[in-house]
Design a protein around this motif. Structure first.
Motif, PDB file in Angstrom:
ATOM      1  N   TRP A 178       0.859  -1.072  -0.011  1.00 37.15           N
ATOM      2  CA  TRP A 178      -0.145  -0.044  -0.010  1.00 37.15           C
ATOM      3  C   TRP A 178       0.847   1.188  -0.030  1.00 37.15           C
ATOM      4  O   TRP A 178       1.915   1.233   0.686  1.00 37.15           O
ATOM      5  CB  TRP A 178      -0.863  -0.106   1.293  1.00 37.15           C
ATOM      6  N   SER A 179       0.479   2.258  -1.028  1.00 40.27           N
ATOM      7  CA  SER A 179       1.540   3.502  -0.971  1.00 40.27           C
ATOM      8  C   SER A 179       0.669   4.578  -1.002  1.00 40.27           C
ATOM      9  O   SER A 179      -0.482   4.642  -1.691  1.00 40.27           O
ATOM     10  CB  SER A 179       2.171   3.382  -2.149  1.00 40.27           C
ATOM     11  N   ASP A 180       0.921   5.781  -0.331  1.00 41.16           N
ATOM     12  CA  ASP A 180       0.224   6.936  -0.346  1.00 41.16           C
ATOM     13  C   ASP A 180       0.952   7.815  -1.669  1.00 41.16           C
ATOM     14  O   ASP A 180       2.037   7.710  -1.622  1.00 41.16           O
ATOM     15  CB  ASP A 180       0.250   7.927   0.821  1.00 41.16           C
ATOM     16  N   GLU A 181       0.147   7.973  -2.538  1.00 42.74           N
ATOM     17  CA  GLU A 181       0.801   8.580  -3.957  1.00 42.74           C
ATOM     18  C   GLU A 181      -0.056   9.971  -4.248  1.00 42.74           C
ATOM     19  O   GLU A 181      -1.050  10.343  -3.744  1.00 42.74           O
ATOM     20  CB  GLU A 181       0.708   7.549  -4.909  1.00 42.74           C
ATOM     21  N   VAL A 182       0.647  10.724  -5.290  1.00 45.35           N
ATOM     22  CA  VAL A 182      -0.038  11.870  -5.951  1.00 45.35           C
ATOM     23  C   VAL A 182      -0.355  11.341  -7.367  1.00 45.35           C
ATOM     24  O   VAL A 182       0.681  11.036  -8.152  1.00 45.35           O
ATOM     25  CB  VAL A 182       0.826  12.988  -5.907  1.00 45.35           C
TER      26      VAL A 182
END
Length: 106
Positions: free
Chosen positions: A51-55
């Motif tokens: 899981w990654s927080d991205e833009v």
């Protein structure tokens, strides 16, 4: 069908996203880039669930600029395999399409 495209690119940070956005617009590889913070991505990497927080970048360009755009993104991106996925804009307001052409020197 048009030669206009929206290119999706995920980035690891706001700073990286803004660098890519500014570079491709000022280089006339894109007419506009929307920077959408706060997306959460789920994928398999190195055989494990990640899981990654991205833009997310939504890049408006033309088919003729896609190759150069892709090369520039790869040069600026930190991921080994950056998402660079384009979809053709089937229908578009003609004046907006003309504006994209102006932005990419078309």
């Amino acid at each position: 069908m048009t030669d206009k495209m929206i290119v999706f690119v995920t980035c690891e940070s706001k700073e990286q996203a803004e660098t890519i956005a500014q570079t491709v617009v000022t280089s006339k590889l894109a007419a506009c880039v929307n920077v959408l913070p706060g997306i959460r991505s789920c994928y398999i990497w190195d055989r494990k669930l990640t899981w990654s927080d991205e833009v997310l970048l939504l890049i408006k360009t033309s088919r003729s600029r896609f190759g150069q755009l892709q090369d520039r993104i790869k040069a600026l991106h930190s991921y080994d395999v950056p998402e660079i996925a384009a979809v053709t804009i089937e229908d578009v307001y003609r004046r907006y399409a003309d504006w994209i052409d102006e932005g990419v020197g078309g």
